[in-house]
Design a protein around this motif. Structure first.
Motif, PDB file in Angstrom:
ATOM      1  N   LEU A  20     -78.740  -4.736   9.877  1.00  0.00           N
ATOM      2  CA  LEU A  20     -78.051  -5.621   8.939  1.00  0.00           C
ATOM      3  C   LEU A  20     -78.109  -5.054   7.529  1.00  0.00           C
ATOM      4  N   ILE A  21     -79.266  -4.535   7.138  1.00  0.00           N
ATOM      5  CA  ILE A  21     -79.454  -4.015   5.778  1.00  0.00           C
ATOM      6  C   ILE A  21     -78.713  -2.685   5.580  1.00  0.00           C
ATOM      7  N   ARG A  22     -78.756  -1.817   6.612  1.00  0.00           N
ATOM      8  CA  ARG A  22     -78.185  -0.473   6.469  1.00  0.00           C
ATOM      9  C   ARG A  22     -76.687  -0.442   6.770  1.00  0.00           C
ATOM     10  N   THR A  23     -76.279  -1.134   7.813  1.00  0.00           N
ATOM     11  CA  THR A  23     -74.870  -1.100   8.229  1.00  0.00           C
ATOM     12  C   THR A  23     -74.386  -2.522   8.528  1.00  0.00           C
ATOM     13  N   PRO A  24     -74.217  -3.340   7.488  1.00  0.00           N
ATOM     14  CA  PRO A  24     -73.807  -4.734   7.707  1.00  0.00           C
ATOM     15  C   PRO A  24     -72.458  -4.873   8.413  1.00  0.00           C
ATOM     16  N   LYS A  25     -71.597  -3.864   8.297  1.00  0.00           N
ATOM     17  CA  LYS A  25     -70.288  -3.950   8.955  1.00  0.00           C
ATOM     18  C   LYS A  25     -70.426  -4.029  10.474  1.00  0.00           C
ATOM     19  N   LYS A  26     -71.484  -3.418  11.016  1.00  0.00           N
ATOM     20  CA  LYS A  26     -71.695  -3.478  12.467  1.00  0.00           C
ATOM     21  C   LYS A  26     -72.073  -4.893  12.889  1.00  0.00           C
ATOM     22  N   ILE A  27     -72.895  -5.571  12.077  1.00  0.00           N
ATOM     23  CA  ILE A  27     -73.254  -6.959  12.373  1.00  0.00           C
ATOM     24  C   ILE A  27     -72.022  -7.857  12.225  1.00  0.00           C
ATOM     25  N   GLU A  28     -71.228  -7.602  11.188  1.00  0.00           N
ATOM     26  CA  GLU A  28     -69.994  -8.376  10.996  1.00  0.00           C
ATOM     27  C   GLU A  28     -69.064  -8.215  12.195  1.00  0.00           C
ATOM     28  N   LYS A  29     -68.927  -7.005  12.698  1.00  0.00           N
ATOM     29  CA  LYS A  29     -68.073  -6.764  13.863  1.00  0.00           C
ATOM     30  C   LYS A  29     -68.585  -7.522  15.086  1.00  0.00           C
ATOM     31  N   LEU A  30     -69.907  -7.537  15.265  1.00  0.00           N
ATOM     32  CA  LEU A  30     -70.506  -8.246  16.387  1.00  0.00           C
ATOM     33  C   LEU A  30     -70.233  -9.748  16.290  1.00  0.00           C
ATOM     34  N   LEU A  31     -70.365 -10.305  15.103  1.00  0.00           N
ATOM     35  CA  LEU A  31     -70.091 -11.729  14.898  1.00  0.00           C
ATOM     36  C   LEU A  31     -68.628 -12.050  15.162  1.00  0.00           C
ATOM     37  N   GLN A  32     -67.746 -11.208  14.661  1.00  0.00           N
ATOM     38  CA  GLN A  32     -66.318 -11.432  14.825  1.00  0.00           C
ATOM     39  C   GLN A  32     -65.888 -11.324  16.285  1.00  0.00           C
ATOM     40  N   GLU A  33     -66.554 -10.459  17.032  1.00  0.00           N
ATOM     41  CA  GLU A  33     -66.247 -10.339  18.457  1.00  0.00           C
ATOM     42  C   GLU A  33     -66.680 -11.583  19.222  1.00  0.00           C
ATOM     43  N   GLU A  34     -67.752 -12.223  18.760  1.00  0.00           N
ATOM     44  CA  GLU A  34     -68.239 -13.438  19.419  1.00  0.00           C
ATOM     45  C   GLU A  34     -67.305 -14.614  19.124  1.00  0.00           C
ATOM     46  N   MET A  35     -66.897 -14.780  17.881  1.00  0.00           N
ATOM     47  CA  MET A  35     -65.914 -15.805  17.497  1.00  0.00           C
ATOM     48  C   MET A  35     -65.305 -15.404  16.156  1.00  0.00           C
ATOM     49  N   PRO A  36     -64.053 -15.000  16.144  1.00  0.00           N
ATOM     50  CA  PRO A  36     -63.437 -14.565  14.882  1.00  0.00           C
ATOM     51  C   PRO A  36     -63.229 -15.719  13.915  1.00  0.00           C
ATOM     52  N   LEU A  37     -63.442 -15.439  12.638  1.00  0.00           N
ATOM     53  CA  LEU A  37     -63.165 -16.420  11.601  1.00  0.00           C
ATOM     54  C   LEU A  37     -61.667 -16.463  11.332  1.00  0.00           C
ATOM     55  N   PRO A  38     -61.142 -17.610  10.885  1.00  0.00           N
ATOM     56  CA  PRO A  38     -59.731 -17.657  10.485  1.00  0.00           C
ATOM     57  C   PRO A  38     -59.476 -16.681   9.344  1.00  0.00           C
ATOM     58  N   ASN A  39     -58.283 -16.112   9.317  1.00  0.00           N
ATOM     59  CA  ASN A  39     -57.952 -15.169   8.248  1.00  0.00           C
ATOM     60  C   ASN A  39     -57.752 -15.861   6.907  1.00  0.00           C
ATOM     61  N   ASP A  40     -57.379 -17.135   6.935  1.00  0.00           N
ATOM     62  CA  ASP A  40     -57.103 -17.870   5.708  1.00  0.00           C
ATOM     63  C   ASP A  40     -58.086 -19.022   5.552  1.00  0.00           C
ATOM     64  N   LEU A  41     -59.012 -18.885   4.612  1.00  0.00           N
ATOM     65  CA  LEU A  41     -59.975 -19.942   4.308  1.00  0.00           C
ATOM     66  C   LEU A  41     -59.753 -20.480   2.897  1.00  0.00           C
ATOM     67  N   GLN A  42     -58.524 -20.374   2.409  1.00  0.00           N
ATOM     68  CA  GLN A  42     -58.185 -20.913   1.098  1.00  0.00           C
ATOM     69  C   GLN A  42     -58.474 -22.410   1.057  1.00  0.00           C
ATOM     70  N   ASP A  43     -58.873 -22.896  -0.107  1.00  0.00           N
ATOM     71  CA  ASP A  43     -59.124 -24.328  -0.340  1.00  0.00           C
ATOM     72  C   ASP A  43     -60.366 -24.839   0.383  1.00  0.00           C
TER      73      ASP A  43
END
Length: 240
Positions: free
Chosen positions: A176-199
């Motif tokens: 997480l500290i060295r390569t946070p993008k890998k953790i982000e990819k893992l989270l997104q693969e489990e359940m992707p966040l909506p692309n639009d979180l405006q408001d």
């Protein structure tokens, strides 16, 4: 007659009242209960966020609350406060009764969550957050709020910072500290966040000075990046 008609048309609004929608997630897992007493989680603090004063609000208010625990045991509550009456419709006394009942119900589930000391060893923080964000993103509410009382420490099947087997938790933290993008990819693969979180405003509430800095700070940085790049406003604080 014309004057009366003008007054009537001015007093009667055919526009629906603005809606404030708020989801609150409260972490009752072992790691969070050991570091945060939730003593500052009060109905008065919550009413400020919901813009509900002692005499009510001009808005329609939707309040949801869930506990972060084992996902199959997640406790869920929802309460709705209808808007106050217009001059020509409804009565203020009935509204005040609904306001009192709404605040009493919300206070009751807040108190129950604060008194939940059972603790759970394993749970996901990310999945409940992602589910509520998807729900809010699809909502037509005018003001959307997500409040998360948690240390953000994931301890689930797909990702764990507390897995002691072969130091897996420590290895995950280093990743997480060295390569946070890998953790982000893992989270997104489990359940992707909506692309639009405006408001949508997201409150991440935790006192990181209680010994969880090594987990909370890099997780906070990751979540802030994931949310803000999709348009959400993120507020991090020790208390609401």
């Amino acid at each position: 007659m014309l004057l009366i008609l003008v007054i009537f048309m001015t007093g009667c609004s055919f526009e629906p009242a603005p809606t404030v929608e708020c989801s609150t997630l409260i972490d009752v897992t072992n790691s969070n209960l050991g570091t945060h007493s939730l003593e500052h989680l009060t109905i008065e603090d919550l009413k400020k966020v919901l813009t509900v004063k002692h005499n009510g609000t001009k808005n329609r208010v939707i309040y949801r609350q869930s506990l972060i625990e084992e996902t199959f045991l997640n406790q869920h509550h929802e309460f709705i406060l209808s808007p106050p009456p217009t001059f020509f419709k409804g009565n203020i006394y009935g509204y005040k009764r609904r306001l009192t009942a709404f605040c009493k119900n919300v206070d009751s589930v807040l108190t129950a969550a604060k008194n939940d000391k059972s603790g759970r060893g394993a749970s996901s923080v990310y999945l409940p957050m992602a589910r509520e964000l998807r729900k809010l993103a699809n909502s037509d509410s005018n003001k959307k709020i997500l409040i998360i009382f948690s240390d953000l420490i994931e301890n689930s099947d797909f990702l764990s910072f507390l897995d002691e087997r072969n130091d897996r938790g420590e290895k995950t933290l280093k990743q997480l500290i060295r390569t946070p993008k890998k953790i982000e990819k893992l989270l997104q693969e489990e359940m992707p966040l909506p692309n639009d979180l405006q408001d949508i405003t997201v409150y991440l509430i935790h006192d990181a000075s209680t010994g969880t800095e090594r987990y909370f700070k890099p997780l906070l940085a990751l979540y802030e990046k994931m949310l803000t790049k999709r348009g959400a406003t993120v507020i991090s604080a020790a208390n609401l």
